[in-house]
Design an enzyme around this catalytic site. Structure first.
Site, PDB file in Angstrom:
ATOM      1  N   ASP A 229       3.149   1.629   2.495  1.00 18.34           N
ATOM      2  CA  ASP A 229       2.238   2.497   3.124  1.00 18.34           C
ATOM      3  C   ASP A 229       2.883   2.482   4.413  1.00 18.34           C
ATOM      4  OD1 ASP A 229       0.223   4.259   3.148  1.00 18.34           O
ATOM      5  OD2 ASP A 229      -1.073   2.941   1.901  1.00 18.34           O
TER       6      ASP A 229
ATOM      7  N   HIS B  79       3.772   9.686   9.981  1.00 17.28           N
ATOM      8  CA  HIS B  79       2.632   8.770   9.406  1.00 17.28           C
ATOM      9  C   HIS B  79       2.956   7.871   8.210  1.00 17.28           C
ATOM     10  CE1 HIS B  79      -0.744  10.878  11.256  1.00 17.28           C
ATOM     11  NE2 HIS B  79       0.204  11.705  11.716  1.00 17.28           N
TER      12      HIS B  79
HETATM   13  P1  ADQ Z   1      -2.596   8.672   3.077  1.00 21.95           P
HETATM   14  O1  ADQ Z   1      -1.594   8.391   2.272  1.00 21.95           O
HETATM   15  O2  ADQ Z   1      -3.467   9.707   2.644  1.00 21.95           O
HETATM   16  O3  ADQ Z   1      -2.434   8.929   4.453  1.00 21.95           O
HETATM   17  P2  ADQ Z   1      -4.662   6.385   3.912  1.00 21.95           P
HETATM   18  O4  ADQ Z   1      -4.140   5.829   5.140  1.00 21.95           O
HETATM   19  O5  ADQ Z   1      -4.971   5.212   2.920  1.00 21.95           O
HETATM   20  O6  ADQ Z   1      -3.514   7.221   3.161  1.00 21.95           O
HETATM   21  O7  ADQ Z   1      -5.741   7.569   4.000  1.00 21.95           O
HETATM   22  C1  ADQ Z   1      -6.657   7.770   3.122  1.00 21.95           C
HETATM   23  C2  ADQ Z   1      -7.739   8.653   3.695  1.00 21.95           C
HETATM   24  O8  ADQ Z   1      -8.442   9.378   2.545  1.00 21.95           O
HETATM   25  C3  ADQ Z   1      -8.696   7.591   4.193  1.00 21.95           C
HETATM   26  O9  ADQ Z   1      -9.148   7.926   5.248  1.00 21.95           O
HETATM   27  C4  ADQ Z   1     -10.057   7.481   2.982  1.00 21.95           C
HETATM   28  O10 ADQ Z   1     -11.130   7.395   3.632  1.00 21.95           O
HETATM   29  C5  ADQ Z   1      -9.866   9.097   2.368  1.00 21.95           C
HETATM   30  N1  ADQ Z   1     -10.013   8.790   0.974  1.00 21.95           N
HETATM   31  C6  ADQ Z   1      -9.275   8.276   0.013  1.00 21.95           C
HETATM   32  N2  ADQ Z   1      -9.735   8.141  -1.263  1.00 21.95           N
HETATM   33  C7  ADQ Z   1     -11.035   8.983  -1.075  1.00 21.95           C
HETATM   34  C8  ADQ Z   1     -12.056   9.284  -2.127  1.00 21.95           C
HETATM   35  N3  ADQ Z   1     -12.001   9.163  -3.047  1.00 21.95           N
HETATM   36  N4  ADQ Z   1     -13.055  10.259  -1.471  1.00 21.95           N
HETATM   37  C9  ADQ Z   1     -12.928  10.295  -0.319  1.00 21.95           C
HETATM   38  N5  ADQ Z   1     -12.213  10.035   0.535  1.00 21.95           N
HETATM   39  C10 ADQ Z   1     -11.059   9.345   0.299  1.00 21.95           C
HETATM   40  C11 ADQ Z   1      -1.057   8.826   5.298  1.00 21.95           C
HETATM   41  C12 ADQ Z   1      -0.194   7.588   5.143  1.00 21.95           C
HETATM   42  C13 ADQ Z   1      -0.921   6.402   5.409  1.00 21.95           C
HETATM   43  C14 ADQ Z   1      -1.288   6.561   6.679  1.00 21.95           C
HETATM   44  C15 ADQ Z   1      -2.311   7.672   7.077  1.00 21.95           C
HETATM   45  C16 ADQ Z   1      -2.513   7.976   8.373  1.00 21.95           C
HETATM   46  O11 ADQ Z   1       0.423   7.533   3.847  1.00 21.95           O
HETATM   47  O12 ADQ Z   1      -0.141   5.260   5.220  1.00 21.95           O
HETATM   48  O13 ADQ Z   1      -2.304   5.461   7.165  1.00 21.95           O
HETATM   49  O14 ADQ Z   1      -1.443   8.907   6.703  1.00 21.95           O
HETATM   50  O15 ADQ Z   1      -1.493   7.924   9.254  1.00 21.95           O
END
Ligand code: ADQ
Length: 486
Positions: A377, A165
């Site tokens: 990311d 990921h």
């Molecule tokens: P993450 O590093 O966790 O994922 P991201 O892809 O942005 O990063 O996902 C974050 C998730 O958490 C989103 O679904 C978002 O809605 C949720 N979220 C963030 N802040 C929040 C808040 N304050 N309250 C509730 N929900 C919140 C890892 C990798 C990424 C990759 C994903 C999926 O680092 O690059 O996109 O896995 O493969």
């Protein structure tokens, strides 16, 4: 279709004890869970992972948490030391920073690697115990890169697939890893390896070429192939998506419309800029705040007319670096608000907590500009969720060129280098001034991609790539069985 076994470090919920017999269960946040959970809920299967609590796992609360999940849950236990050395240590103080090109944040303690291997063996045991011959075993992410090697040592012959990921770094950065060869060897025990982007796949193949002299990369049109130890490993890029329809439907709901109206009413005549991130140094939050400050300094027309809403969900706060990082954010927010606020305008609204789904969607729905500027990311789902919730086809996305999502969304987003504070400040001004016509044209393009290449498309393309392997593995087993019978 074969039974799906998903294996990830964390289960999609976290157990925590407030006292000896009192347990709380909270849904886990983060990209992996957001993407994979709806798929397992729809198709059924098994999820193997750690429920986030060190030591013994209580049976009652676990059963309660999972009784209507729609899939079976198999917990893996970690002791406190294993949690510290495997999870906080090797996974999050070595691999996470290194793979995000932040090698100065790494702490290469040799004991971490031993713990990493030992815990991966534990996951391998759990997989071996509950899998059947034709299962589709899908291991996720950087915590579990050693699992296939452990399973091969147990002589498990099912097809083993893996999806990373997070980004895969270029050779110059990967070369700093003391266990570079052992890790690549372990990864090459999988039969199919998926990456988020072409860039990650290219980096991985570059590392294989440089580090593994006995492996051969064979370029192919669709999936790349590496020949290693008389096996063929397939590799591809599979950009992860979101459940577009469910976000879009959420954004159309009355509940979200009410919350969104209320939010807009609180900020009349102002453009809202939204940042939503897990607390993590890779997400570029301080750099973003500095860019916002720079924009307010250089472009007075923005003062009083924009508000940055920054939502940060707490994460890995037990690691000292994360704690210091939060303090840096707090100080920057204080500085900007101290310098620029007036009696009726607070430039940064800062929330340090998880939002429930309706609130999150209401913020996506209400904010004119999404500000997604990670230093690096794997993908970044927030960028995609924002597009899905723009049901009026407006809104501007400022997006880091180093987010995996940039590969798919570059035709609609304003791409920036998150390290370049002035360029990002200029993008804020550009987004603020962008005409309605251009906003719509850009958003339409992005929504089309996010809708078409959604999470179900992602799963299907990965499973399709793996389906052939599953057939081959079971044919191999049958042949072996026949020859034994003779
Ligand atoms: P993450 O590093 O966790 O994922 P991201 O892809 O942005 O990063 O996902 C974050 C998730 O958490 C989103 O679904 C978002 O809605 C949720 N979220 C963030 N802040 C929040 C808040 N304050 N309250 C509730 N929900 C919140 C890892 C990798 C990424 C990759 C994903 C999926 O680092 O690059 O996109 O896995 O493969």
């Amino acid at each position: 279709m074969n039974r799906l076994i998903v294996v990830s470090n964390r289960l999609p919920f976290a157990l925590d004890s407030t006292s000896e017999d009192l347990w709380t269960i909270t849904p886990a946040t983060g990209g992996l869970v957001s993407a994979v959970e709806p798929v397992l809920r729809e198709r059924g299967g098994t999820w193997i992972g750690w429920p986030g609590v060190a030591g013994k796992i209580p049976k009652g609360p676990l059963a309660e948490a999972t009784c209507d999940a729609g899939y079976k849950v198999v917990p893996v236990t970690l002791s406190k030391t294993e949690r510290d050395e495997f999870y906080y240590g090797y996974s999050n103080e070595v691999i996470w920073p290194l793979f995000h090109d932040l090698q100065n944040f790494c702490s290469f303690d040799p004991t971490y690697w031993e713990a990493y291997k030992a815990v991966n063996e534990r996951y391998a045991d759990a997989i071996a115990d509950c899998s059947q011959a034709d299962d589709f075993i899908w291991v996720h992410d950087y915590h579990l890169m050693y699992v296939a090697q452990a399973l091969r040592e147990r002589d498990l012959r099912a097809a083993l697939t893996f999806f990373l990921h997070i980004p895969f770094p270029p050779y110059d950065i990967f070369a700093k890893l003391p266990q570079q060869q052992r890790l690549l060897r372990a990864l090459l025990q999988f039969d199919l390896i998926g990456f988020q982007t072409r860039r990650d796949l290219r980096n991985f193949l570059g590392c294989v070429r440089r580090v593994m002299s006995d492996a051969r990369v064979v370029p192919r049109r669709e999936l790349e192939v590496v020949r290693f130890e008389k096996r063929e490993i397939r590799l591809g890029h599979f950009p992860i998506g979101i459940d577009f329809d469910s976000f879009e439907k959420g954004a159309m709901s009355d509940e979200v419309a009410n919350r969104s109206q209320k939010l807009r009413a609180d900020f009349r005549e102002r453009q809202l800029i939204l940042g939503v991130d897990r607390l993590d140094y890779s997400k570029g939050i301080p750099e973003r705040l500095r860019a916002f400050r720079n924009a307010l300094e250089r472009y007075p027309e923005l003062r009083g007319r924009v508000v940055l809403i920054q939502v940060v969900v707490p994460s890995r706060v037990e690691i000292p670096r994360y704690h210091e990082f939060k303090q840096r954010i707090d100080r920057l927010v204080g500085d900007i608000n101290g310098r620029f606020s007036t009696s009726n305008w607070l430039p940064v609204q800062y929330h340090f907590r998880g939002f429930d789904r309706e609130d999150l969607i209401a913020y996506y729905r209400s904010c004119d500009i999404a500000f997604v500027t990670p230093l690096k990311d794997g993908m970044n789902l927030v960028a995609k969720e924002y597009c899905a919730c723009r049901i009026d086809e407006d809104g501007v996305l400022i997006l880091s060129q180093f987010a995996g999502a940039a590969e798919q969304l570059k035709s609609g987003a304003l791409l920036v280098n998150p390290y370049d504070v002035e360029e990002v400040a200029d993008a804020i001004l550009k987004a603020f001034r962008l005409s309605d016509v251009e906003r719509t044209a850009r958003m339409k393009r992005m929504r089309r991609v996010v809708r078409d290449e959604n999470v179900f498309w992602w799963v299907d393309s990965f499973l399709k790539a793996g389906a052939k392997l599953a057939v081959q593995a079971s044919q191999g087993r049958k042949k072996r069985h026949v020859s034994v019978a003779r």
